[in-house]
Design a protein around this motif. Structure first.
Motif, PDB file in Angstrom:
ATOM      1  N   LEU A 186      22.777  14.825  26.337  1.00 57.49           N
ATOM      2  CA  LEU A 186      22.467  16.051  27.080  1.00 57.49           C
ATOM      3  C   LEU A 186      21.374  15.801  28.100  1.00 57.49           C
ATOM      4  CD1 LEU A 186      22.501  18.602  24.105  1.00 57.49           C
ATOM      5  CD2 LEU A 186      24.327  18.148  25.761  1.00 57.49           C
ATOM      6  N   ARG A 206      18.630  24.147  27.416  1.00 59.30           N
ATOM      7  CA  ARG A 206      19.280  22.843  27.608  1.00 59.30           C
ATOM      8  C   ARG A 206      20.788  22.964  27.409  1.00 59.30           C
ATOM      9  NH1 ARG A 206      17.359  17.180  24.684  1.00 59.30           N
ATOM     10  NH2 ARG A 206      18.406  15.755  26.156  1.00 59.30           N
ATOM     11  N   ASN A 256      23.512  22.278  30.504  1.00 59.21           N
ATOM     12  CA  ASN A 256      24.585  21.297  30.372  1.00 59.21           C
ATOM     13  C   ASN A 256      25.964  21.938  30.309  1.00 59.21           C
ATOM     14  OD1 ASN A 256      23.631  18.237  29.735  1.00 59.21           O
ATOM     15  ND2 ASN A 256      22.049  19.695  29.105  1.00 59.21           N
ATOM     16  N   GLU A 269      31.011  15.462  25.674  1.00 58.58           N
ATOM     17  CA  GLU A 269      30.070  14.826  26.581  1.00 58.58           C
ATOM     18  C   GLU A 269      29.764  13.397  26.179  1.00 58.58           C
ATOM     19  OE1 GLU A 269      28.978  16.419  29.360  1.00 58.58           O
ATOM     20  OE2 GLU A 269      30.324  18.034  28.733  1.00 58.58           O
TER      21      GLU A 269
END
Length: 475
Positions: A417, A441, A445, A474
């Protein structure tokens, strides 16, 4: 009697009609090309016989000759250079080698099926060089396409021309690029390796006996009748065409959503298009019999939970179940709207991350004893600093809040991240809230898009599956 000798009998008796339907001489010295459908059928059958991914053999045939046994005049395709490769697979053997292996040069020239089978034998022989002449790729499983890299290289020769450290484009990389493009599979990573050459020679000697690749792509053309599979595509939310016949032009019967459990209903079938190196599996779906392209089939038994209706949740749960990370209940339900216990989150994360704990580590929290439900999983969370609890308690049987989930996910997936550059304004998460940084956060993202995050609400089983799937995407 050997397989090759049996072929001789069949070949003589049928006037060059091959074992698999082969080729017929229209007139003496003139070969008749099989259809692309027939050739792809033969390649698949032989690939399965030798446990070689059919995608590999098809790509070799495509790169070598454009999948042709004969030229436009009906003559066998024979490489004009010194190596004298023969036919669709450009089988290249010297006369002494042909004699030693009891391989008939004339059959290689006139019988497509025979040519393909000899090529498969040679490729399998190169595979068996793994660990001695060639490095092993990854864990060496035969159904992983990247693992055949060095066998494909050796099929064309160990000469310096196939050394990617010396040449920008090599034979094996052209084969794999063709494979990815023509089978509609994701692009694959090639292994990095070093070689040496002795006394100024031209033959590669590999320094390492084992290499790894970032991608490990399993064949999608080795399933057989009765195998449990599921529908899959890279693009979330997409659907897959379910067709009446095994062709791209066939009438569409409907759409299959992703992560739909299916059972293979027969052998892989092909169309007659040269450039389509994928095939079609027959399935029964939605009370109809039809076909789905092999590119969108993956191995695994997925549960069709009766209480999940949302497609995004279906995909998230299927994604995690296929990886052995999450499961439902014995009654066939997932209970998507139930809040999730902290110990259940711990179990899911331990499976997702394959976390290990030293055998002599003792749980520091005082509210659990060995043998309690979730003890080992909570111990792993504590040891790795994922869940620490408070006041000496790790609280395994409490529900997890959305704020706690955000904090845990940012700890676990810290490397994946990105660090936010902007502080987003949430309607219900002030910037001095204890988990604001973690929530921000996730937002930065793209893992959540809501302005109202509801941090103190309990996270449900479906919500946790959605967030975990998004963050694992991710990786």
């Amino acid at each position: 009697m050997s397989v090759l000798k049996k072929w001789l009998v069949v070949l003589i008796c049928s006037l060059f009609i091959g074992l698999h339907g082969g080729n017929v001489l229209a007139e003496e010295g003139v070969g008749v090309e099989l259809s692309y459908q027939e050739k792809k059928d033969i390649i698949t059958e032989i690939g399965l016989k030798y446990e070689i991914p059919p995608e590999i053999l098809k790509a070799i045939a495509y790169v070598e000759t454009g999948m042709r046994q004969f030229d436009e005049n009906g003559n066998p395709i024979i490489n004009a250079n010194d190596d004298g490769g023969i036919g669709i697979m450009q089988v290249t053997l010297h006369e002494d080698d042909l004699k030693h292996r009891e391989i008939n040069r004339e059959w290689l020239k006139w019988d497509t099926a025979y040519n393909i089978e000899v090529a498969a034998q040679l490729l399998d022989e190169k595979w068996n060089w793994t660990g001695t002449i060639l490095p092993q790729v990854n864990d060496g499983e035969r159904d992983v396409l990247e693992n055949w890299y060095f066998a494909v290289l050796a099929y064309n020769g160990l000469e310096a021309r196939n050394d990617p450290n010396r040449n920008e484009t090599t034979y094996q990389e052209r084969v794999y690029q063709t494979l990815s493009t023509r089978t509609l599979l994701p692009e694959m990573d090639f292994p990095s390796f070093q070689v040496k050459y002795e006394d100024g020679g031209n033959i590669m000697k590999f320094v390492d006996d084992h290499v790894e690749t970032d991608t490990q792509t399993k064949s999608t053309q080795m399933f057989t009748e009765g195998d449990h599979v599921y529908s899959y595509a890279l693009e979330p939310g997409s659907t897959i065409n379910f067709r009446e016949q095994p062709t791209v032009s066939s009438r569409k019967l409907g759409d299959v959503p992703l992560y739909m459990p299916l059972t293979v209903n027969g052998k892989l079938e092909h169309d007659n298009h040269r450039d389509n190196l994928f095939g079609y599996y027959p399935f029964h779906y939605a009370d109809a019999h039809g076909f789905m392209a092999s590119s969108y089939v993956r191995e695994g038994k997925i549960t069709e939970f009766y209480d999940i209706r949302d497609q995004e949740v279906t995909e998230a749960v299927g994604f995690l179940e296929a990886r052995g990370i999450i499961s439902g209940y014995s009654d066939g339900s997932f209970r998507p709207y139930e809040p999730i216990y902290r110990r259940h989150v711990a179990a899911i994360l331990q499976r997702a991350l394959d976390l290990e704990v030293p055998s002599d580590y003792e749980l520091q929290a005082t509210d659990m004893r060995e043998g309690d439900l979730g003890y080992d999983e909570m111990k792993a969370m504590e040891y790795h600093g994922i869940m620490k609890g408070s006041n000496g308690n790790i609280r395994p049987n409490e529900y997890m809040t959305r704020a706690q989930m955000a904090t845990i996910l940012t700890v676990v997936f810290d490397d994946q991240l990105a660090t936010p550059t902007v502080k987003h304004t949430f309607e219900d998460v002030p910037m001095d809230f204890w988990s604001y940084e973690a929530i921000n956060r996730l937002y930065d993202n793209g893992l959540t898009t809501v302005n109202t995050f509801r941090p103190n609400e309990n996270v449900t089983r479906s919500q946790f599956a959605l967030f975990l799937k998004r963050v694992m995407d991710e990786m």
